[in-house]
Write an enzyme that holds these catalytic residues in place. Structure first.
Site, PDB file in Angstrom:
ATOM      1  CG  ASP A  32      -1.711   1.222   1.390  1.00 23.78           C
ATOM      2  OD1 ASP A  32      -2.418   1.577   0.437  1.00 23.78           O
ATOM      3  OD2 ASP A  32      -1.612   1.858   2.451  1.00 23.78           O
ATOM      4  CG  ASP A  34      -1.727   7.649   0.675  1.00 24.28           C
ATOM      5  OD1 ASP A  34      -0.721   8.351   0.492  1.00 24.28           O
ATOM      6  OD2 ASP A  34      -2.699   7.630  -0.101  1.00 24.28           O
TER       7      ASP A  34
END
Length: 643
Positions: A32, A34
């Site tokens: 991922d 953020d």
């Protein structure tokens, strides 16, 4: 969908010959963005506040905003505004947010990178792990953030929310990355800071590492049962390597990736001769050859190609190519480096899937340029899942473009041409009946000159003949048989693979016919990356180009010979589990490894893939042993290159 190089290698159960080992399957770390790589949640809250202010609305509670991190922007704004995702206010909010993202987040991106991330990503790459990102950000925004943060060069594949129909926690993002890389779920791990990431991993069959320094609390993360939990990025890297056992594999997979990533050599040498070394690397890796042996093969080719000369260093770009002028230089054989720079920029904006869909349909008609080697470069790059090589392939298609004029195509109502073999047999009979006249017509044609053909192709001889033939055309070349329009493209590719292999067996070792085999492998991968409506067009362009190549030779295969060889292998199947055939493939591979002529490594690789794909059709095993020799350069090479 075609079997990729990595899938082919993983599926192969035969013993590997002396000097070769089975290539390890691709091992993939998905991250991922953020809250996992970049500490952007606080800045995201600020960007949302700025967006609401620009909309004339009061900012939302920061905790409510944080709770939406990990969702696509449309979903986040829909929840925060309390309206459906297709409400106009959502689109307005997204646009305002993206402006705030550019002004608030990007300028300080490097300072937001979590401790240990650059070092950890570099270590994963060194250990042969393919580093990818699956994010709920739009692709362009994620690319911009990774670039601004100094992390983009570590990332092989990036999938954003707009690259998929169903973003996280749906498994589509993870499955798309696996598909692009030819990897299996058991050889991949997802790392994220939200339950959306972990649920995506579970749904896709991936191991997972939950990092606790991001958005969701440890208790939330543990509630969805991740494989591991890490409090630091360095610990997450250790757990990734534990899952993938990357340091225990028998092969340094990064060796092959490094060779394909190399950008220090020009795509051609001595005028128009194609630098084939990356094709050889893909073939040798697909055949399971030891990476050390692959590197030695590569280095020998760079120093002393089969033609007895070195490849040439990369040339700097001389101009800027952009969307406004890129079509002006098609086929002019000018500034390959500028084309590479252009397509590199566009891939960072569109992603590889978007780049292919946007530009390749326009380039399909030029697939036969450079003796099909531009097509081979792109298609084999897609097979290997290598970004740099794919960009070179698209650039080479533009650089060496030779139009096969699909606009001249007309439907054919010729009877008895329901299959590619029937269509070719009909044309072969026409040639047999009209050989003196047709042969003389071809020789008169290629003796002429055309202002539309680059003068360097005159030195080639073969390339000039093909370009001249495709430019002039012939009614039989531009008939569109019913099988192109009536059947699924995958069926056509299977039939064409059998046909061009039989063609090769009518004249074993023929350089041009061998190119049709290895280019078909490439065209099929290219077609698979295009929108559905373009895939049948790819088949049609391939067919026209094949006929242009065959016509250009000034003679045609005898219909009786074509029929005899086709009949010989009709229905002939090997048992893929019979150890005799495993030994025979070992012999073919061992010979290919020792061959300086890299076309033979490509021949064996493609034939073995087709053999597996077809359930053991004997024609492919037999054709694999029909090696070619490097052709002698014509007398025209006594003159210096034209460019």
């Amino acid at each position: 969908m075609n079997t990729t190089m990595a899938q082919t290698v993983a599926a192969t159960t035969s013993a590997v010959p002396s000097g070769a080992r089975e290539t390890a399957p691709a091992r993939v770390a998905m991250f991922d963005l953020d809250g996992t790589l970049v500490d952007s949640p606080r800045a995201i809250v600020e960007a949302f506040a700025a967006a609401f202010e620009a909309m004339g609305l009061a900012p939302r509670d920061p905790e409510d905003v944080r709770a939406t991190i990990g969702l696509p922007l449309e979903q986040a704004f829909g929840k925060l505004l309390g309206v459906p995702h297709d409400d106009p206010s959502v689109a307005d909010g997204v646009a305002r947010y993206q402006e705030a993202f550019r002004t608030l987040i990007l300028p300080r991106a490097r300072s937001l990178v979590f401790p240990g991330v650059p070092e950890g990503l570099a270590e994963l790459r060194r250990r042969g792990v393919v580093v990818t990102v699956a994010t709920s950000k739009f692709h362009a925004s994620a690319d911009a953030l990774l670039t601004a943060a100094g992390l983009r060069d570590h990332i092989t594949t990036l999938v954003g929310a707009d690259d998929v129909t169903h973003p996280k926690p749906h498994p589509e993002s993870g499955l798309l990355i696996l598909g692009r890389l030819g990897a299996r779920p058991e050889h991949a791990v997802m790392v994220g800071d939200t339950t959306h990431d972990l649920k995506m991993a579970a749904a896709a069959g991936l191991a997972s590492v939950a990092v606790t320094y991001g958005v969701h609390e440890r208790s939330e993360l543990e509630a969805v049962s991740p494989t591991y939990v890490a409090d630091t990025f360095a610990r997450a890297v250790e757990q990734i390597l534990t899952v993938l056992a990357a340091d225990e594999g028998p092969v340094d997979a990064r060796t092959v990736e490094d060779l394909l990533d190399d950008d220090t050599h020009h795509i051609e040498f001595n005028g128009h001769l194609t630098n084939h070394v990356k094709h050889a690397v893909v073939a040798l890796a697909g055949l399971g050859v030891d990476p050390g042996r692959i590197r030695a093969y590569h280095d020998n080719y760079i120093t002393f190609t089969p033609y007895g000369c070195r490849v040439e260093p990369a040339r700097p770009p001389q101009r800027v190519i952009d969307d406004g002028n890129w079509l002006e230089f098609l086929g002019r054989r000018e500034d390959f480096a500028a084309y590479c720079a252009f397509f590199d920029r566009r891939e960072r904006e569109l992603g590889m899937a978007g780049l292919l869909r946007h530009y390749v349909p326009r380039l399909l008609a030029g697939w036969a340029g450079a003796l099909q080697h531009a097509t081979i470069h792109l298609g084999w790059a897609l097979d290997a899942g290598n970004r740099r090589m794919a960009i070179e392939g698209i650039a080479y298609l533009a650089f060496a473009y030779v139009d096969c004029h699909p606009e001249r195509a007309l439907p054919s109502d010729a009877p008895g041409t329901d299959l590619p073999g029937d269509s070719l047999l009909r044309i072969a009979r026409h040639w047999e009946e009209n050989q003196p006249r047709l042969g003389a017509w071809v020789e008169d044609l290629v003796d002429g000159r055309s202002d539309g053909i680059h003068p360097e192709l005159l030195r080639s001889g073969l390339q000039y003949r093909i370009a001249r033939m495709l430019g002039e055309g012939h009614p039989l070349m531009h008939e569109t048989p019913s099988w192109i329009t009536a059947q699924d493209p995958d069926t056509s590719w299977d039939q064409l693979a059998h046909l061009v292999t039989v063609l090769y067996l009518t004249e074993p070792g023929d350089f041009l016919l061998l190119h049709l085999v290895t280019a078909l492998h490439a065209m099929r991968h290219i077609a698979d990356a295009l929108p559905a409506e373009e895939r049948r067009r790819a088949v049609a362009c391939y067919w026209t180009g094949v006929l242009g190549v065959l016509f250009s030779r000034g003679h045609f295969v005898a219909p009786a010979k074509l029929t005899a060889i086709d009949s010989l292998f009709d229905g002939a199947l090997d048992d893929p589990d019979d150890p005799r055939w495993a030994r025979e493939w070992d012999w073919h591979i061992a010979r290919a490894v020792e061959e300086e002529e890299e076309h033979n490594t490509k021949l064996v690789y493609v034939m073995r893939e087709l053999w597996h794909r077809s359930g053991g059709r004997s024609v492919y095993r037999v054709a694999a042993g029909q090696f070619t020799t490097t052709p002698e350069l014509p007398a025209t090479f006594e003159h210096p290159p034209a460019a």
